[in-house]
Design an enzyme around this catalytic site. Structure first.
Site, PDB file in Angstrom:
ATOM      1  N   LEU A 216     -35.459 -10.262 -16.597  1.00  0.00           N
ATOM      2  CA  LEU A 216     -35.568 -11.681 -16.915  1.00  0.00           C
ATOM      3  C   LEU A 216     -36.819 -12.272 -16.283  1.00  0.00           C
ATOM      4  CD1 LEU A 216     -31.875 -12.679 -16.160  1.00  0.00           C
ATOM      5  CD2 LEU A 216     -32.915 -12.341 -18.395  1.00  0.00           C
TER       6      LEU A 216
ATOM      7  N   ASP B  45     -27.365  -9.697  -6.606  1.00  0.00           N
ATOM      8  CA  ASP B  45     -28.473  -8.949  -6.029  1.00  0.00           C
ATOM      9  C   ASP B  45     -28.038  -7.523  -5.714  1.00  0.00           C
ATOM     10  OD1 ASP B  45     -30.919  -8.372  -5.032  1.00  0.00           O
ATOM     11  OD2 ASP B  45     -30.657  -9.434  -3.143  1.00  0.00           O
TER      12      ASP B  45
ATOM     13  N   LYS C 211     -34.569 -18.262  -8.925  1.00  0.00           N
ATOM     14  CA  LYS C 211     -34.356 -17.608  -7.628  1.00  0.00           C
ATOM     15  C   LYS C 211     -34.167 -18.667  -6.547  1.00  0.00           C
ATOM     16  CE  LYS C 211     -36.145 -13.312  -7.526  1.00  0.00           C
ATOM     17  NZ  LYS C 211     -35.588 -12.105  -6.990  1.00  0.00           N
TER      18      LYS C 211
ATOM     19  N   ARG D 286     -30.528   1.404 -14.678  1.00  0.00           N
ATOM     20  CA  ARG D 286     -31.575   0.791 -15.482  1.00  0.00           C
ATOM     21  C   ARG D 286     -32.766   1.724 -15.670  1.00  0.00           C
ATOM     22  NH1 ARG D 286     -35.080  -3.755 -16.708  1.00  0.00           N
ATOM     23  NH2 ARG D 286     -36.835  -3.253 -15.405  1.00  0.00           N
TER      24      ARG D 286
ATOM     25  N   CYS E  38     -40.980   5.845  31.077  1.00  0.00           N
ATOM     26  CA  CYS E  38     -40.437   4.567  30.633  1.00  0.00           C
ATOM     27  C   CYS E  38     -39.094   4.805  29.925  1.00  0.00           C
ATOM     28  CB  CYS E  38     -41.462   3.917  29.707  1.00  0.00           C
ATOM     29  SG  CYS E  38     -40.961   2.316  29.084  1.00  0.00           S
TER      30      CYS E  38
ATOM     31  N   TYR F 288     -21.873  -8.870 -16.685  1.00  0.00           N
ATOM     32  CA  TYR F 288     -22.397 -10.152 -17.164  1.00  0.00           C
ATOM     33  C   TYR F 288     -23.039 -10.107 -18.544  1.00  0.00           C
ATOM     34  CZ  TYR F 288     -26.341  -7.987 -14.713  1.00  0.00           C
ATOM     35  OH  TYR F 288     -27.281  -7.123 -14.255  1.00  0.00           O
TER      36      TYR F 288
ATOM     37  N   LYS G 215     -26.699 -14.975 -10.183  1.00  0.00           N
ATOM     38  CA  LYS G 215     -27.568 -13.799 -10.275  1.00  0.00           C
ATOM     39  C   LYS G 215     -27.218 -12.891  -9.104  1.00  0.00           C
ATOM     40  CE  LYS G 215     -32.475 -12.474 -10.606  1.00  0.00           C
ATOM     41  NZ  LYS G 215     -32.152 -11.124 -10.309  1.00  0.00           N
TER      42      LYS G 215
ATOM     43  N   ASP H 284       0.838  -1.201   0.000  1.00  0.00           N
ATOM     44  CA  ASP H 284       0.000   0.000   0.000  1.00  0.00           C
ATOM     45  C   ASP H 284       0.869   1.245   0.000  1.00  0.00           C
ATOM     46  OD1 ASP H 284      -2.040  -1.730   0.144  1.00  0.00           O
ATOM     47  OD2 ASP H 284      -2.718  -1.163   2.171  1.00  0.00           O
TER      48      ASP H 284
ATOM     49  N   CYS I 119     -40.811  -0.742  32.662  1.00  0.00           N
ATOM     50  CA  CYS I 119     -41.270   0.121  33.749  1.00  0.00           C
ATOM     51  C   CYS I 119     -42.455  -0.458  34.508  1.00  0.00           C
ATOM     52  CB  CYS I 119     -41.604   1.515  33.225  1.00  0.00           C
ATOM     53  SG  CYS I 119     -43.059   1.546  32.188  1.00  0.00           S
TER      54      CYS I 119
ATOM     55  N   CYS J 153     -45.339  -3.610  31.034  1.00  0.00           N
ATOM     56  CA  CYS J 153     -44.124  -3.181  30.337  1.00  0.00           C
ATOM     57  C   CYS J 153     -42.890  -3.799  31.003  1.00  0.00           C
ATOM     58  CB  CYS J 153     -44.018  -1.660  30.361  1.00  0.00           C
ATOM     59  SG  CYS J 153     -42.489  -1.061  29.624  1.00  0.00           S
TER      60      CYS J 153
ATOM     61  N   CYS K 132     -46.818   0.601  25.695  1.00  0.00           N
ATOM     62  CA  CYS K 132     -46.659   1.029  27.076  1.00  0.00           C
ATOM     63  C   CYS K 132     -47.057   2.489  27.117  1.00  0.00           C
ATOM     64  CB  CYS K 132     -45.205   0.874  27.526  1.00  0.00           C
ATOM     65  SG  CYS K 132     -44.899   1.759  29.074  1.00  0.00           S
TER      66      CYS K 132
ATOM     67  N   GLU L 143     -24.797 -18.911 -14.589  1.00  0.00           N
ATOM     68  CA  GLU L 143     -23.962 -17.965 -13.833  1.00  0.00           C
ATOM     69  C   GLU L 143     -24.730 -17.403 -12.650  1.00  0.00           C
ATOM     70  OE1 GLU L 143     -23.627 -15.743 -17.519  1.00  0.00           O
ATOM     71  OE2 GLU L 143     -24.436 -13.983 -16.499  1.00  0.00           O
TER      72      GLU L 143
ATOM     73  N   LYS M 275     -28.486 -18.662 -19.597  1.00  0.00           N
ATOM     74  CA  LYS M 275     -28.541 -17.973 -20.893  1.00  0.00           C
ATOM     75  C   LYS M 275     -28.130 -18.935 -21.998  1.00  0.00           C
ATOM     76  CE  LYS M 275     -27.065 -13.667 -18.728  1.00  0.00           C
ATOM     77  NZ  LYS M 275     -25.910 -12.822 -18.416  1.00  0.00           N
TER      78      LYS M 275
ATOM     79  N   PHE N 231       2.184   1.976  -3.398  1.00  0.00           N
ATOM     80  CA  PHE N 231       1.067   2.437  -4.226  1.00  0.00           C
ATOM     81  C   PHE N 231       0.794   3.920  -3.949  1.00  0.00           C
ATOM     82  CE2 PHE N 231      -3.405   3.211  -5.077  1.00  0.00           C
ATOM     83  CZ  PHE N 231      -3.595   2.610  -6.314  1.00  0.00           C
ATOM     84  N   ASP N 232       0.735   4.266  -2.655  1.00  0.00           N
ATOM     85  CA  ASP N 232       0.464   5.660  -2.283  1.00  0.00           C
ATOM     86  C   ASP N 232       1.539   6.604  -2.809  1.00  0.00           C
ATOM     87  OD1 ASP N 232      -1.812   4.909  -1.046  1.00  0.00           O
ATOM     88  OD2 ASP N 232      -0.975   4.880   0.987  1.00  0.00           O
TER      89      ASP N 232
HETATM   90  S1  IVH Z   1     -28.607 -10.779 -17.746  1.00  0.00           S
HETATM   91  C1  IVH Z   1     -31.221  -9.482 -21.264  1.00  0.00           C
HETATM   92  N1  IVH Z   1     -27.125 -11.818 -15.854  1.00  0.00           N
HETATM   93  O1  IVH Z   1     -31.226  -9.550 -12.759  1.00  0.00           O
HETATM   94  C2  IVH Z   1     -30.541 -10.055 -20.073  1.00  0.00           C
HETATM   95  N2  IVH Z   1     -28.827 -10.283 -15.232  1.00  0.00           N
HETATM   96  O2  IVH Z   1     -34.349  -9.670 -13.875  1.00  0.00           O
HETATM   97  C3  IVH Z   1     -29.992  -9.038 -19.168  1.00  0.00           C
HETATM   98  N3  IVH Z   1     -28.900  -9.790 -12.829  1.00  0.00           N
HETATM   99  O3  IVH Z   1     -32.032  -6.618 -14.455  1.00  0.00           O
HETATM  100  C4  IVH Z   1     -29.729  -9.473 -17.797  1.00  0.00           C
HETATM  101  N4  IVH Z   1     -27.217 -11.098 -12.249  1.00  0.00           N
HETATM  102  O4  IVH Z   1     -30.075  -6.551 -12.853  1.00  0.00           O
HETATM  103  C5  IVH Z   1     -28.151 -10.995 -16.149  1.00  0.00           C
HETATM  104  N5  IVH Z   1     -25.701 -12.763 -14.285  1.00  0.00           N
HETATM  105  C6  IVH Z   1     -26.709 -11.964 -14.576  1.00  0.00           C
HETATM  106  C7  IVH Z   1     -27.382 -11.214 -13.594  1.00  0.00           C
HETATM  107  C8  IVH Z   1     -28.448 -10.395 -13.958  1.00  0.00           C
HETATM  108  C9  IVH Z   1     -28.133 -10.237 -11.826  1.00  0.00           C
HETATM  109  C10 IVH Z   1     -30.022  -8.862 -12.641  1.00  0.00           C
HETATM  110  C11 IVH Z   1     -30.081  -7.742 -13.626  1.00  0.00           C
HETATM  111  C12 IVH Z   1     -31.401  -7.854 -14.322  1.00  0.00           C
HETATM  112  C13 IVH Z   1     -32.168  -8.757 -13.420  1.00  0.00           C
HETATM  113  C14 IVH Z   1     -33.042  -9.681 -14.244  1.00  0.00           C
END
Ligand code: IVH
Length: 671
Positions: A81, A115, A312, A134, A430, A224, A113, A31, A409, A406, A424, A111, A288, A34-35
């Site tokens: 999706l 969050d 999911k 988005r 309290c 992705y 998903k 570090d 108190c 409570c 309460c 792959e 996909k 780097f600095d």
């Molecule tokens: S592909 C046309 N890949 O999930 C396809 N989406 O409801 C475009 N998300 O809005 C999306 N991980 O925000 C894709 N590996 C992944 C993802 C991913 C999370 C989210 C993305 C999208 C929502 C789909």
């Protein structure tokens, strides 16, 4: 080497170290080194401003200037999706693809998903030129300045790595668990509201007006989806992302090409467990079709691609023993039952307490002490008890009986008709209610006395220094120090910041009083409508109800507050302490009732004022700014490039569209 060459060399080298550290998790220098290198570059850039570049690694510290976000159209719409939740749905998807491709062989790329929030990045000549959220899928907010602060997003791609001249890459912005926990710990200390989950925290951060906040909060990003006119038509998703990794992007972890449904199901089973070891939140798996040619052949429905689907994960659930139910008393006196259980690992943390919300929940679950209960953790940080394993119930177990007095108190609890919670009623005696009100009073959105926090409040209360909010204003340095002279400096700071809070505007004083059901927005409405504390104090029920946004419950609560002698005594002392008890001249001067009773939606890009300014203008003139168009919307204040979805909705509902010039004219005409 010329200074310019030296600057470019340092930038490239720092970019490589950034990549090693944030994308590969594998730093190759200390570090300190780097600095040193960074400082050298900063000095050179300061000296030779002609070589400034917004994509320089030095620009990732951020600034405190306020920015507003421009709404911009997406070049390619951002679709979502279709969701699935079980194996049968996945088999259906697989069959649909098979028949759509008329028996041709295909691969499915599986792959994670992620969050977080989706983001679309544009690169031209290897440089990040734009980052857009988005939004509604058609238009999003331009958050480029903030995205530049995310260290794992390359501002400039690796030279000679073969990237196309122009392309978009999409992915997810996330707050890693570690950053999330650190941020919430810091907020708890400052008495600020906690973020419920990393997604909300990431979203709040990415929309922050100050780039410095983004730089500090340690966001991360996984990419992705690659798209653009120059992406070869006969390429495949998996290979394209591997290439993108070579250009400098952090791509989805654990991608796998699957040929059979069984391989897909195995992938899901594996990651359903393994994802708990990932540094960021995931909520499923995305499948996909790998070949872009086949993707085109399958095409899209109105909302989502036919070539992809999201699976999911089930919310994580564990079974553990319920040992005891304890009760927490909040600032308003509401009593929340809490399940205390044998510790159990759930979604990466050890859980031993879960909220039971109220007496109805306990009754519905028919909880008994000693029960084996199912605890679930969805997207939120507070786990909940969702069920009981009745097969493990034995006859000696006792049903949970909600307390009648409570726990803090001893006052008998009350339950208001139609409300789920027990209360309460001893609000002036309290302890958690008293401390809770003080904590609310000093919080950022109220009086913003930031030198105090929950621990200091507790300490002062324990030492008998404060019993209510008005006591704060008579605190002295000597009181705070007591026998500990070492505290003088921090004590002085506390006294100063309490004093400074007397300048906090009237509308926030109204909020700070902690009148039940009077939140930030209602406080503002009340302050504008009544202008002084005296007027508010003396307002009749009808007068209160005539304020747009104030209903029966709020109005009655206000009346109750101002009829309570104890509130009046505190108010009197706050007045003596010099708090703002009326709207400032400034606010009053600009105030009219031209828009009284009107709900206005703001949409598009403006030239005369920013969106925030328009929001303030609407409120100053007695109107209300609302987020989405409904039949109750009075009109839409529309700038340029109003979103097509909004436009259509407004037209469908017959809501009037008012342009920027027309709106300003309307105000100056006074109608
Ligand atoms: S592909 C046309 N890949 O999930 C396809 N989406 O409801 C475009 N998300 O809005 C999306 N991980 O925000 C894709 N590996 C992944 C993802 C991913 C999370 C989210 C993305 C999208 C929502 C789909």
């Amino acid at each position: 080497m010329t200074p310019q060459e030296e600057i470019l060399r340092l930038r490239r080298e720092l970019e490589q170290h950034n990549y090693n550290y944030y994308v590969l998790n594998h730093p190759t220098i200390s570090d300190y080194d780097f600095d040193q290198m960074m400082h050298k570059l900063q000095d050179l850039e300061l000296f030779y401003p002609q070589y400034a570049d917004p994509n320089s690694p030095t620009q990732r510290v951020g600034s405190d200037l306020n920015q507003s976000f421009r709404s911009v159209p997406h070049k390619y719409p951002m679709l979502s999706l279709a969701n699935t939740y079980n194996e049968a749905d996945i088999r259906d998807f697989y069959e649909r693809v098979r028949s759509g491709l008329e028996g041709e062989e295909f691969e499915i790329c599986a792959e994670m998903k992620y969050d977080g929030l989706s983001i679309s990045l544009t690169y031209v000549d290897g440089q990040l030129t734009q980052a857009v959220t988005r939004g509604d899928g058609v238009r999003g907010d331009d958050v480029t300045a903030n995205v530049r602060m995310i260290r794992s997003i390359p501002l400039r791609l690796k030279e000679g790595s073969g990237y196309p001249h122009e392309f978009e890459i999409r992915g997810e912005v996330l707050m890693p668990w570690t950053s999330f926990e650190a941020l919430n710990a810091q907020r708890a200390k400052a008495g600020e509201d906690l973020f419920a989950n990393p997604r909300n925290a990431a979203s709040g951060t990415l929309k922050s007006q100050k780039t410095r906040i983004v730089a500090e909060r340690g966001l991360d990003a996984y990419l992705y989806y690659l798209l653009g006119d120059e992406i070869p038509a006969d390429s495949s998703h998996y290979e394209n992302l591997q290439m993108a990794a070579g250009w400098g992007f952090k791509i989805s972890q654990g991608m796998k090409k699957c040929k059979t449904v069984q391989e897909v199901l195995d992938f899901i089973d594996y990651w359903d467990v393994e994802r708990k070891n990932l540094p960021v939140a995931t909520d499923g798996i995305v499948l996909k079709v790998n070949s872009l040619r086949q993707q085109r052949h399958l095409g899209y429905t109105a909302k989502s691609p036919r070539w992809a689907i999201a699976y999911k994960f089930k919310a994580e659930r564990e079974c553990t023993r319920l040992n005891e139910v304890t009760y927490q008393v909040g600032r308003t006196g509401a009593v929340t039952p809490v399940a205390n259980m044998d510790p159990v690992q759930l979604a990466g943390t050890v859980v031993k307490r879960a909220s039971l919300h109220n007496a109805d929940v306990i009754r519905q679950l028919d909880l008994h002490i000693g029960d084996m209960v199912y605890v679930e953790k969805g997207g939120e940080i507070i786990p909940k008890v969702v069920g009981v394993d009745l097969s493990q119930r034995t006859t000696d177990m006792q049903p949970v009986r909600f307390i009648t007095t409570c726990p803090e108190c001893g006052t008998p609890l009350i339950r208001v008709e139609g409300e789920a919670a027990h209360y309460c009623p001893n609000d002036s005696g309290c302890p958690p209610q008293i401390k809770g009100r003080i904590e609310h009073f000093i919080s950022r959105k109220a009086m913003n006395i930031d030198s105090l926090g929950p621990e200091t409040v507790d300490d002062y209360w324990q030492r008998g220094l404060i019993h209510d909010i008005a006591d704060l204003y008579t605190l002295t340095v000597a009181d705070i120090c007591g026998s500990n002279r070492g505290r003088i400096k921090s004590a002085q700071k506390v006294v100063d910041s309490i004093k400074a809070s007397t300048q906090v505007p009237f509308e926030r004083v109204v909020f700070a009083l902690g009148i039940r059901f009077v939140g930030e927005t209602t406080a503002k409405l009340l302050a504008r409508a009544f202008k002084t504390m005296d007027a508010l104090e003396n307002a009749t029920l009808d007068q209160l109800l005539s304020v747009d946004g104030v209903g029966q419950v709020i109005a009655e609560s206000i009346i109750r507050f101002f009829h309570d002698e104890r509130s009046l005594a505190i108010l009197k002392r706050l007045r003596q302490a010099g708090l703002q008890m009326s709207l400032s001249e400034e606010t009053l001067a600009g105030q009219t009732n031209i828009l009284a009773g009107q709900s206005v939606v703001i949409s598009g890009v403006f030239t005369q004022h920013s969106r925030d300014e328009y929001k303030a203008i609407i409120e100053q003139n007695g109107g209300k700014n609302v987020g989405s168009i409904s039949k109750n919307t009075s009109f839409v204040l529309a700038g340029e490039n109003m979103g097509p979805a909004k436009l259509e909705k407004a037209q469908k509902m017959g809501v009037r569209i008012v342009g920027e010039a027309e709106f300003l004219q309307m105000l100056s005409d006074g109608n």
